[in-house]
Scaffold this active site. Structure first.
Site, PDB file in Angstrom:
ATOM      1  CG  ASP A  14      -2.089   0.926   1.086  1.00  0.00           C
ATOM      2  OD1 ASP A  14      -2.340   1.411  -0.033  1.00  0.00           O
ATOM      3  OD2 ASP A  14      -2.760   1.181   2.107  1.00  0.00           O
ATOM      4  NE  ARG A  25      -1.392   6.720   1.267  1.00  0.00           N
ATOM      5  CZ  ARG A  25      -1.462   5.828   2.250  1.00  0.00           C
ATOM      6  NH1 ARG A  25      -1.268   6.215   3.494  1.00  0.00           N
ATOM      7  NH2 ARG A  25      -1.726   4.566   1.993  1.00  0.00           N
ATOM      8  CD1 TRP A  26       7.422   6.290  -2.743  1.00  0.00           C
ATOM      9  CD2 TRP A  26       6.868   6.633  -4.894  1.00  0.00           C
ATOM     10  NE1 TRP A  26       8.586   6.257  -3.478  1.00  0.00           N
ATOM     11  CE2 TRP A  26       8.272   6.472  -4.797  1.00  0.00           C
ATOM     12  CE3 TRP A  26       6.299   6.854  -6.148  1.00  0.00           C
ATOM     13  CZ2 TRP A  26       9.101   6.520  -5.919  1.00  0.00           C
ATOM     14  CZ3 TRP A  26       7.133   6.921  -7.259  1.00  0.00           C
ATOM     15  CH2 TRP A  26       8.516   6.745  -7.137  1.00  0.00           C
ATOM     16  NE  ARG A  51      -4.345   6.822  -7.077  1.00  0.00           N
ATOM     17  CZ  ARG A  51      -4.200   6.545  -5.788  1.00  0.00           C
ATOM     18  NH1 ARG A  51      -3.959   7.499  -4.915  1.00  0.00           N
ATOM     19  NH2 ARG A  51      -4.330   5.306  -5.364  1.00  0.00           N
ATOM     20  CG  HIS A  64      -0.359   2.031  -9.280  1.00  0.00           C
ATOM     21  ND1 HIS A  64      -0.571   1.735  -7.966  1.00  0.00           N
ATOM     22  CD2 HIS A  64      -1.428   2.770  -9.683  1.00  0.00           C
ATOM     23  CE1 HIS A  64      -1.727   2.275  -7.566  1.00  0.00           C
ATOM     24  NE2 HIS A  64      -2.263   2.907  -8.598  1.00  0.00           N
ATOM     25  CB  SER A 107      -8.855  -5.118  -2.749  1.00  0.00           C
ATOM     26  OG  SER A 107      -9.458  -3.848  -2.974  1.00  0.00           O
ATOM     27  CD  GLU A 126     -13.391  -4.713  -0.969  1.00  0.00           C
ATOM     28  OE1 GLU A 126     -12.214  -5.117  -1.043  1.00  0.00           O
ATOM     29  OE2 GLU A 126     -14.362  -5.472  -0.792  1.00  0.00           O
ATOM     30  CG  ASN A 127      -7.960  -1.874  -4.968  1.00  0.00           C
ATOM     31  OD1 ASN A 127      -7.081  -2.711  -4.776  1.00  0.00           O
ATOM     32  ND2 ASN A 127      -8.134  -0.864  -4.131  1.00  0.00           N
ATOM     33  CG  LEU A 185      -6.871  -7.175   8.835  1.00  0.00           C
ATOM     34  CD1 LEU A 185      -7.626  -8.419   9.333  1.00  0.00           C
ATOM     35  CD2 LEU A 185      -5.397  -7.512   8.649  1.00  0.00           C
ATOM     36  CB  SER A 186      -7.897  -3.238   3.133  1.00  0.00           C
ATOM     37  OG  SER A 186      -7.546  -2.025   3.755  1.00  0.00           O
TER      38      SER A 186
HETATM   39  C1  IPE Z   1      -5.497  -2.597  -0.056  1.00  0.00           C
HETATM   40  O1  IPE Z   1      -5.121  -1.265  -0.223  1.00  0.00           O
HETATM   41  C2  IPE Z   1      -5.497  -3.300  -1.378  1.00  0.00           C
HETATM   42  C3  IPE Z   1      -4.185  -3.482  -1.999  1.00  0.00           C
HETATM   43  C4  IPE Z   1      -3.040  -3.121  -1.502  1.00  0.00           C
HETATM   44  C5  IPE Z   1      -4.212  -4.149  -3.275  1.00  0.00           C
HETATM   45  P1  IPE Z   1      -6.198  -0.123  -0.425  1.00  0.00           P
HETATM   46  O2  IPE Z   1      -5.429   1.135  -0.587  1.00  0.00           O
HETATM   47  O3  IPE Z   1      -7.158  -0.473  -1.477  1.00  0.00           O
HETATM   48  O4  IPE Z   1      -6.953  -0.150   0.974  1.00  0.00           O
HETATM   49  P2  IPE Z   1      -7.825   0.957   1.695  1.00  0.00           P
HETATM   50  O5  IPE Z   1      -8.807   1.481   0.690  1.00  0.00           O
HETATM   51  O6  IPE Z   1      -6.901   2.021   2.158  1.00  0.00           O
HETATM   52  O7  IPE Z   1      -8.475   0.234   2.828  1.00  0.00           O
HETATM   53  C1  IPE Z   2      -1.561   0.293  -3.311  1.00  0.00           C
HETATM   54  O1  IPE Z   2      -1.351   1.663  -3.345  1.00  0.00           O
HETATM   55  C2  IPE Z   2      -1.861  -0.283  -4.670  1.00  0.00           C
HETATM   56  C3  IPE Z   2      -3.245  -0.741  -4.833  1.00  0.00           C
HETATM   57  C4  IPE Z   2      -4.179  -0.633  -3.932  1.00  0.00           C
HETATM   58  C5  IPE Z   2      -3.570  -1.366  -6.092  1.00  0.00           C
HETATM   59  P1  IPE Z   2      -2.543   2.688  -3.388  1.00  0.00           P
HETATM   60  O2  IPE Z   2      -2.909   2.948  -4.802  1.00  0.00           O
HETATM   61  O3  IPE Z   2      -3.655   2.261  -2.508  1.00  0.00           O
HETATM   62  O4  IPE Z   2      -1.837   3.971  -2.760  1.00  0.00           O
HETATM   63  P2  IPE Z   2      -2.460   4.993  -1.708  1.00  0.00           P
HETATM   64  O5  IPE Z   2      -2.938   4.194  -0.552  1.00  0.00           O
HETATM   65  O6  IPE Z   2      -3.567   5.714  -2.400  1.00  0.00           O
HETATM   66  O7  IPE Z   2      -1.307   5.878  -1.350  1.00  0.00           O
HETATM   67 MG    MG Z   3      -4.023   2.479  -0.541  1.00  0.00          MG
END
Ligand code: IPE
Ligand code: IPE
Ligand code: MG
Length: 261
Positions: free
Chosen positions: A33, A37-38, A46, A50, A78, A80-81, A208-209
């Protein structure tokens, strides 16, 4: 019937059948995760986060192989993504193909076996094709298992497992009383894999998401503020080091002493 109870029961679940208590974790699970933000910190889109996350995965897999980790499960996408903007989802769906295209030769050389946890439903054909190809090409490897949690959600996985078992009961090949923790575990996507010993989540989030809800029941948890693209061997080592100092009691008492009241 798509579900074979016999096949489910034939798979040995762990080497010892017991939770792993030695100093080194056998199964490490990572919630990768903080990519967004990185990137934001650097004024980048974004997607650049990735992409950088893919390099971190490369380093982490290399380190895990060297350290003799048995299973590395990484949360890549996920269920949810799907809520993210389509352009970001499309980018993420291209990553498995890109990663495997560049890294499959090294993974094969390192005797890594690829597998996937998650629902195939809804994944684009090209994503599935890349993963299936990698699974097929590494099926005979005997080293570390690299398990991609892709289109994965813990609750959805439990529902799919419960449906498999319910179908077996309906078909008359399984008695409700025969449904044990072991059988439920085997019916999950992680199947024969032992439960994770250590869960790592980076980026400062302490949740845990929807990741491995059943399997993490007794995992040791380790959190760091580091964003995933900055994660490397040193962080994996720090997590394993912390793990090695934990006292895993599984509800028992230290050292497994007998009744001493
Ligand atoms: C969890 O990260 C899913 C993955 C790392 C693939 P998210 O960034 O989607 O989780 P939330 O939304 O902060 O809970
Ligand atoms: C994790 O990084 C990658 C996935 C969830 C696919 P994020 O994309 O969630 O990065 P943040 O949490 O928005 O920084
Ligand atoms: Mg995230």
């Amino acid at each position: 019937m798509p579900f074979s109870l016999r096949r489910l029961l034939q798979r040995p679940r762990t080497k010892s059948g017991l939770p792993h208590t030695a100093n080194k974790p056998y199964h490490v699970a990572i919630i990768m995760d903080g990519n967004g933000r990185w990137a934001k910190q650097r004024g980048l889109p974004r997607t650049a986060g990735h992409r950088a996350g893919m390099a971190a995965l490369r380093l982490t897999v290399r380190a895990a192989v060297e350290l003799g980790i048995g299973v590395l499960t990484v949360y890549a996408f996920s269920t949810e993504n799907w809520r993210r903007p389509k352009a970001e989802v499309d980018f993420l769906m291209n990553l498995p193909g890109q990663f495997l295209k560049t890294d499959l030769p090294e993974l094969k050389q390192n005797n890594v076996r690829i597998r996937m946890s998650g629902s195939r439903e809804g994944l684009p054909a090209h994503t599935l094709q890349a993963v299936d190809e990698a699974i097929a090409q590494t099926a005979d490897n005997t080293g570390m298992i690299l398990n991609f949690a892709l289109n994965y959600g813990g609750r959805g996985e439990i529902i799919r497992a419960v449906r498999k078992l319910a179908k077996a009961v309906k078909a008359g090949v399984l008695e409700p009383e025969e449904i044990t923790e072991e059988l439920v575990s085997r019916a999950l996507d992680t199947g024969a894999l032992p439960d994770p010993d250590l869960l790592i989540r980076c980026s400062g989030e302490i949740r845990l998401s929807n990741f491995l809800l059943w399997q993490l029941a007794y995992a040791e948890l380790w959190f760091t503020d580091v964003y995933w693209p900055d994660f490397d061997r040193s962080h994996l080592l720090a997590a394993i080091n912390a793990y090695s100092k934990r006292d895993r009691r599984f509800g028992g008492i230290k050292g497994g002493e007998g009744l001493d009241v």
